[in-house]
Enzyme design. Structure first.
Site, PDB file in Angstrom:
ATOM      1  N   CYS A 645       0.849  -1.184   0.000  1.00  0.00           N
ATOM      2  CA  CYS A 645       0.000   0.000   0.000  1.00  0.00           C
ATOM      3  C   CYS A 645       0.887   1.238   0.000  1.00  0.00           C
ATOM      4  O   CYS A 645       1.753   1.390   0.888  1.00  0.00           O
ATOM      5  CB  CYS A 645      -0.922  -0.015   1.223  1.00  0.00           C
ATOM      6  SG  CYS A 645      -1.940   1.472   1.385  1.00  0.00           S
ATOM      7  N   CYS A 668      -4.748  -0.012   0.181  1.00  0.00           N
ATOM      8  CA  CYS A 668      -5.423  -1.033   0.973  1.00  0.00           C
ATOM      9  C   CYS A 668      -6.834  -0.576   1.334  1.00  0.00           C
ATOM     10  O   CYS A 668      -7.158   0.621   1.268  1.00  0.00           O
ATOM     11  CB  CYS A 668      -4.621  -1.358   2.222  1.00  0.00           C
ATOM     12  SG  CYS A 668      -4.528  -0.007   3.409  1.00  0.00           S
ATOM     13  N   CYS A 748     -27.264  33.950   3.520  1.00  0.00           N
ATOM     14  CA  CYS A 748     -26.809  32.817   4.331  1.00  0.00           C
ATOM     15  C   CYS A 748     -26.160  31.703   3.522  1.00  0.00           C
ATOM     16  O   CYS A 748     -25.840  30.650   4.070  1.00  0.00           O
ATOM     17  CB  CYS A 748     -27.980  32.235   5.123  1.00  0.00           C
ATOM     18  SG  CYS A 748     -29.269  31.500   4.066  1.00  0.00           S
ATOM     19  N   HIS A 782     -36.485  48.693  -5.662  1.00  0.00           N
ATOM     20  CA  HIS A 782     -36.225  47.778  -6.776  1.00  0.00           C
ATOM     21  C   HIS A 782     -37.527  47.341  -7.435  1.00  0.00           C
ATOM     22  O   HIS A 782     -37.516  46.866  -8.587  1.00  0.00           O
ATOM     23  CB  HIS A 782     -35.454  46.567  -6.260  1.00  0.00           C
ATOM     24  CG  HIS A 782     -34.700  45.828  -7.344  1.00  0.00           C
ATOM     25  ND1 HIS A 782     -35.135  45.737  -8.644  1.00  0.00           N
ATOM     26  CD2 HIS A 782     -33.512  45.160  -7.314  1.00  0.00           C
ATOM     27  CE1 HIS A 782     -34.285  45.047  -9.362  1.00  0.00           C
ATOM     28  NE2 HIS A 782     -33.262  44.678  -8.566  1.00  0.00           N
ATOM     29  N   CYS A 831      -4.117  37.389  -7.438  1.00  0.00           N
ATOM     30  CA  CYS A 831      -4.056  36.121  -8.175  1.00  0.00           C
ATOM     31  C   CYS A 831      -5.349  35.906  -8.929  1.00  0.00           C
ATOM     32  O   CYS A 831      -6.447  36.044  -8.385  1.00  0.00           O
ATOM     33  CB  CYS A 831      -3.794  34.972  -7.203  1.00  0.00           C
ATOM     34  SG  CYS A 831      -3.687  33.369  -8.036  1.00  0.00           S
ATOM     35  N   CYS A 839     -18.429  24.878  -4.780  1.00  0.00           N
ATOM     36  CA  CYS A 839     -18.331  23.706  -5.663  1.00  0.00           C
ATOM     37  C   CYS A 839     -16.901  23.316  -5.981  1.00  0.00           C
ATOM     38  O   CYS A 839     -16.689  22.346  -6.726  1.00  0.00           O
ATOM     39  CB  CYS A 839     -19.080  23.976  -6.972  1.00  0.00           C
ATOM     40  SG  CYS A 839     -18.365  25.316  -7.946  1.00  0.00           S
ATOM     41  N   CYS A 847     -11.740  35.916 -16.820  1.00  0.00           N
ATOM     42  CA  CYS A 847     -12.424  35.444 -18.027  1.00  0.00           C
ATOM     43  C   CYS A 847     -13.298  34.222 -17.776  1.00  0.00           C
ATOM     44  O   CYS A 847     -13.945  33.722 -18.695  1.00  0.00           O
ATOM     45  CB  CYS A 847     -11.400  35.131 -19.112  1.00  0.00           C
ATOM     46  SG  CYS A 847     -10.218  33.849 -18.666  1.00  0.00           S
TER      47      CYS A 847
END
Length: 1010
Positions: A645, A668, A748, A782, A831, A839, A847
């Site tokens: 293993c 294993c 939330c 709105h 960065c 996700c 982009c």
């Protein structure tokens, strides 16, 4: 009372209902039996099938045996036809019920080999005849269940009647004997007596062939008094359905078994069958035949049939066991009349009505004593040396023979001295001695001999009378008595009645010969059983006695105790005992391996034993079995059984290792379970990759679904139930994120499906409202405005928003995950590699193109983590100076801010961005120094602001490229344009710029918010 036709119709309707609808098989079988027992001929009983034609065409033979064999073949074909009908009436019909193929071996050897078989299939509905078989017509969707049930019932009834006729239990066989006359023709049988004696051994035949015989004398011998078939029960008794040896003693209607006593005990000792009710079965047919055969006997001399109680024939007064005619040697001594008989002991002719001899009082059936050898006339001197007295019968013998001439008992004492001569026996006619001593015996030897013979005869008569009361024939009693006397001399060998009877009949009534032959046969059988491994003589003798001298039956009785452990193991509910590899019997272990694990050969079993008996072996039996099944190569098996293993570095067999379908790594089972348990509980669904090589690439949507579907099968048997349910929950959330109606709450971070068409959405978790389109907190202003109009109103009327200036603008135009559409109120500066916390999708924040570790773009030479950015991505434009970006906006007429918003903080940039603090990431203000003319932002975030305007208005930055920048961009996007001969650089630049702008469009995933 209802007529037979009414009874038949009532039974037919009842059973047809059971066939066409689900019902009890036992009730249906009982109904078919009731229909078969109705005393009606086949022409009246069978309405659909041509029963009489099938019987006459398929059952006609030369004799009864041949006819029954043909009817058995017809019964087998009817059994197959019954299965065809049962399949058609079953609601769950087979897949290919519409056709019957000719090349089916079962159909060809049964149904197609009898007359009328295809006619029954035609009644079922197979009316369409093709080249390869029979089938239903194309317009028939379902078979006629009612008609099929009627035909099937008649097939079942005819088959049951044939089975009863073959077994001899049919209540009305005359219906079939009228159709098949050969059933009444009995087979020729050879009697036991004719088989026991050759023509040379039949003295009565010699008499008929004598030249002195007159024409009035019969030329053929009379039949013997008793044949073996009249004394032994019929051999056609029904045998046990399991062992097939012993007769049936019980019938179980529940499991339809007919078993002997021992098989019934073992079979119904199982807990699932212990409640079955068995019906005792008596062999009435054999008993009836035996009793009828033993009720009379036929005289072999005059062929008169006498009752069993009569010892002598009523006509000729000859004894029951006398021969058909006297032999040639005895013909001179026999009287001319048949009303007298000659004693075999003293040769006195007695009257035919007397049972005992008038002189010696020996019974009529007693055999002749052995004849003493003739002796010469002794002299006076030699007589004294040769005479001796028997200590048993006190007879004075005159020859030095070892046995007494009178009683035939052996001489146990030495001869008397000549000085003491013994008296002469009064029976012998010998010249008296000159000086006989006066020895007075205690009892006259002749009287003693006569007394003993009389007692013996009376005892035999008494035994014969007692035997007649119990149904035992006189010859059996006499043979048993002789066997008992001889048994005392030879350690009392027990013989059964059947053996004694066969020996007596084979010896022709000679008792001594019968006993010697029976003992000789017994010793041969005991020796045969000893060669099979049964060396206990006592047990072999007892088994032969119980089986009637049958070696096969004795072998079954001797093997039954050896099979008792196997029977107990078969009928018990306890689990099978494990295989002991260290068992001293190597063949025993190999046989169990072959039976339990179904190994392909004996050599593989020996290979398993050698691997497990290795002192350094650490693997189990199941591991070795699986490895040996794959290959017989010992080196390959050792490699399979010794896998390392890569995580815990322990050695395991290949069966204890697990691997993912996305890579070739193996770990294993323990490490595999621990890795995915932690990944499910503490990490994201996209972190569930290989723990060794981190494959596969989760950003690849093509392989993602297939990977998780395979992983789900592996984790089902690996993880605990609560962890596996959590994995399914996360997998479900991952699938819901891709739904276009899925929304993330901006308060939330709760996700849900929203099916409404209103902009205002209320979260079901925190009960707060937000806009379904722009994801901003819902405000009353709105209502009735689009998101752009509401944003413009806030810039003009909201003081707090005005204080934030361009920092608020950058926050409102933050990062949105292209995979799950979750919004982050963060700047894009810093960065460009962004990882979504919801996700775990990795993408460029300028982009929205995904980052790759293994690039899917053809002819890509970049290695490591990278993304293919378009030319209008912030990844490239962030290196431009603000003045150059402003010039690009001015060229397209787009306004931009340069002044700090009123009330906003000056000197320090307040844009929120994500920062790494130790092991975690936090959202905090930028805090960098601002520059004049940059709207209160640092230079990095001001460039981001200008690029957002460029992207919002879809402005192409290529017109501001220099020649070197244009050349690098063409090389990056594989635009090949060579400079022509004599073409100046300006013309080449214009042509190259046009080629780039026409062939390479702007980024399709770049955020275009204005």
């Amino acid at each position: 009372m209802a007529s037979l036709s009414d009874q038949l119709e009532e039974v037919r309707v009842s059973v047809e209902g059971s066939l066409s609808a689900p019902g009890s098989a036992q009730e249906m079988r009982a109904g078919v039996a009731a229909m078969a027992d109705i005393p009606l001929p086949p022409s009246s009983k069978y309405r659909y099938i041509a029963a009489e034609s099938m019987l006459t065409e398929n059952g006609s033979g030369n004799n009864r045996r041949e006819s029954l064999s043909l009817l058995q073949k017809l019964s087998t074909a009817l059994n197959i036809l019954e299965k065809y009908g049962s399949n058609l009436t079953n609601p769950n019909r087979p897949k290919y019920w519409r056709t019957v193929k000719y090349n089916n071996p079962v159909f060809r050897t049964t149904v197609d080999s009898i007359e009328g078989g295809r006619a029954v299939l035609d009644l079922y509905g197979y009316t369409n005849q093709q080249q390869d078989g029979l089938s239903f017509p194309d317009d028939v969707v379902q078979p006629d269940v009612g008609k099929v049930a009627s035909v099937t019932l008649e097939v079942m009834c005819l088959r049951m009647e044939l089975d009863m006729l073959i077994k001899g239990t049919h209540p009305h066989p005359e219906f079939f004997e009228r159709l098949i006359p050969s059933l009444t023709v009995q087979d020729e049988e050879i009697s036991t007596d004719s088989a026991a004696f050759s023509p040379s051994e039949r003295p009565w035949e010699k008499q008929t062939l004598s030249p002195a015989s007159t024409p009035s004398q019969p030329k053929s011998p009379f039949s013997p008094a008793l044949s073996l078939s009249s004394l032994v029960p019929s051999k056609h008794t029904e045998s046990c359905t399991i062992c097939g040896i012993f007769p049936v003693s019980a019938h179980c209607p529940t499991c339809t078994q007919r078993l002997c006593t021992e098989c019934d005990r073992l079979y119904h000792s199982h807990s699932g069958r212990s409640t079955h009710i068995r019906i005792p079965v008596t062999s009435s047919k054999a008993t009836k035949r035996l009793s009828s055969s033993l009720s009379t006997w036929q005289c072999s001399y005059c062929t008169t049939v006498n009752t069993m109680q009569q010892v002598l024939c009523e006509t000729c007064d000859r004894p029951r066991l006398s021969s058909a005619a006297p032999s040639l040697q005895e013909e001179q001594s026999q009287p001319s009349t048949i009303s007298e008989w000659q004693c075999k002991s003293c040769t006195v002719v007695n009257a035919g009505s007397s049972i005992l001899c008038e002189v010696c009082e020996r019974p009529r059936l007693a055999t002749r004593p052995p004849v003493a050898p003739s002796r010469p006339t002794p002299t006076a001197a030699g007589l004294m040396d040769s005479q001796w007295m028997c200590q048993f019968c006190t007879y004075v013998n005159h020859t030095p023979s070892p046995a007494c001439e009178m009683c035939c008992l052996s001489r146990s004492e030495p001869a008397l001295s000549p000085s003491k001569p013994l008296p002469l026996s009064p029976v012998k006619d010998v010249t008296p001695l000159p000086a006989p001593p006066k020895v007075i015996p205690t009892e006259d030897p002749d009287l003693k001999r006569q007394r003993l013979m009389r007692e013996e005869g009376l005892k035999l008569i008494q035994l014969i009378r007692e035997g007649e009361k119990k149904g035992v024939s006189p010859e059996e009693v006499y043979t048993r008595g002789n066997n008992g006397q001889d048994g005392q001399k030879s350690n009392a060998v027990p013989l059964s009645r059947a053996e004694a009877k066969r020996a007596w009949l084979a010896a022709g009534g000679d008792n001594e010969k019968a006993v010697r032959q029976a003992l000789r046969n017994r010793r041969v059988k005991v020796k045969e059983l000893g060669s099979l491994g049964f060396n206990d003589v006592t047990r072999c003798e007892e088994a032969l006695r119980q089986s009637g001298g049958d070696v096969r039956g004795a072998l079954v009785l001797l093997q039954r105790p050896l099979l008792e452990p196997f029977h107990q193991r078969m009928w018990t509910d306890e689990p099978e005992s494990p295989i002991d590899i260290n068992h001293p019997d190597k063949q025993h272990v190999c046989r169990r391996l072959l039976a339990v694990y179904e190994l392909p050969s004996w050599g593989r079993c020996e290979l398993v034993l050698s691997l497990l008996q290795d002192p350094t072996a650490t693997y189990t039996l199941e591991d070795v079995i699986q490895a040996v099944r794959e290959s017989p190569d010992r080196d390959f098996i050792r490699r399979v059984l010794n896998k390392e293993c890569p995580i815990c570095l322990s050695i395991f067999p290949h069966s204890k290792m697990q691997s993912l379908t996305s890579c070739q790594c193996s770990v294993c089972c323990g490490c595999f379970k621990q890795h995915f348990t932690i990944a499910v509980r503490d990490k994201h669904i996209r972190d569930m990759v290989c723990p060794v090589c981190t494959e596969p690439d989760i950003n690849d949507p093509e392989h993602l679904n297939s990977y998780f579907s395979t992983l789900d099968i592996q984790l089902r048997d690996c993880l605990e139930l609560d962890v596996y349910e959590l994995f399914h929950k996360k997998l479900t959330e991952q699938a819901l994120i891709k739904d276009p109606k899925f929304l993330w709450c901006s308060h939330c971070s709760y996700g849900f499906i929203y099916d409404g068409d209103q902009l205002k959405v209320t979260c079901m978790q925190c009960r707060k409202s937000f806009c379904a389109q722009c994801k901003k907190t819902w405000e009353a202003q709105h209502m009735g405005l689009s998101c752009e109009q509401f944003q413009l109103w806030k810039r003009e009327n909201d003081p707090e928003y005005q204080k934030q200036g361009l920092a608020g603008y950058l926050r409102d135009n933050g990062i949105t995950c292209p995979n799950c559409r979750f919004q982050y109120a963060l700047a894009r500066g810093g960065c460009m590699h962004f990882s979504c916390s919801q996700c775990r999708y990795q993408f460029c924040s300028g982009c929205n193109n995904p980052f790759h570790t293994t690039c899917a773009v053809n002819q890509c030479t970049v290695t490591g983590l990278h993304a293919h950015h378009p030319r209008d991505c912030l990844f490239y434009l962030r290196d431009w100076e603000p003045a150059r970006l402003q010039a690009l906006l001015q060229k397209k007429g787009v306004n931009y801010n340069t002044d700090t918003a009123p009330g906003a903080q000056t000197g320090v940039c307040g844009v929120i961005e994500q920062k790494d603090e130790g092991t975690r990431q936090t959202d905090s203000p930028c805090g960098a120094q601002t520059q004049p003319g940059q709207a209160g932002l640092c230079e990095k975030h001001y460039r981001e602001y200008l690029v957002s305007l460029i992207n919002g208005h879809s402005i192409d930055p290529a017109p501001l490229y220099t020649l070197d920048e244009l050349t690098v961009a063409c090389r990056r996007y594989r635009v090949e344009v060579r400079q022509g001969d004599g073409e100046d650089e300006r013309a080449y630049f214009v042509r190259l710029l046009k080629k780039l702008m026409d062939d390479v469009p702007l980024g399709d995933k770049v955020p275009r918010k204005k």
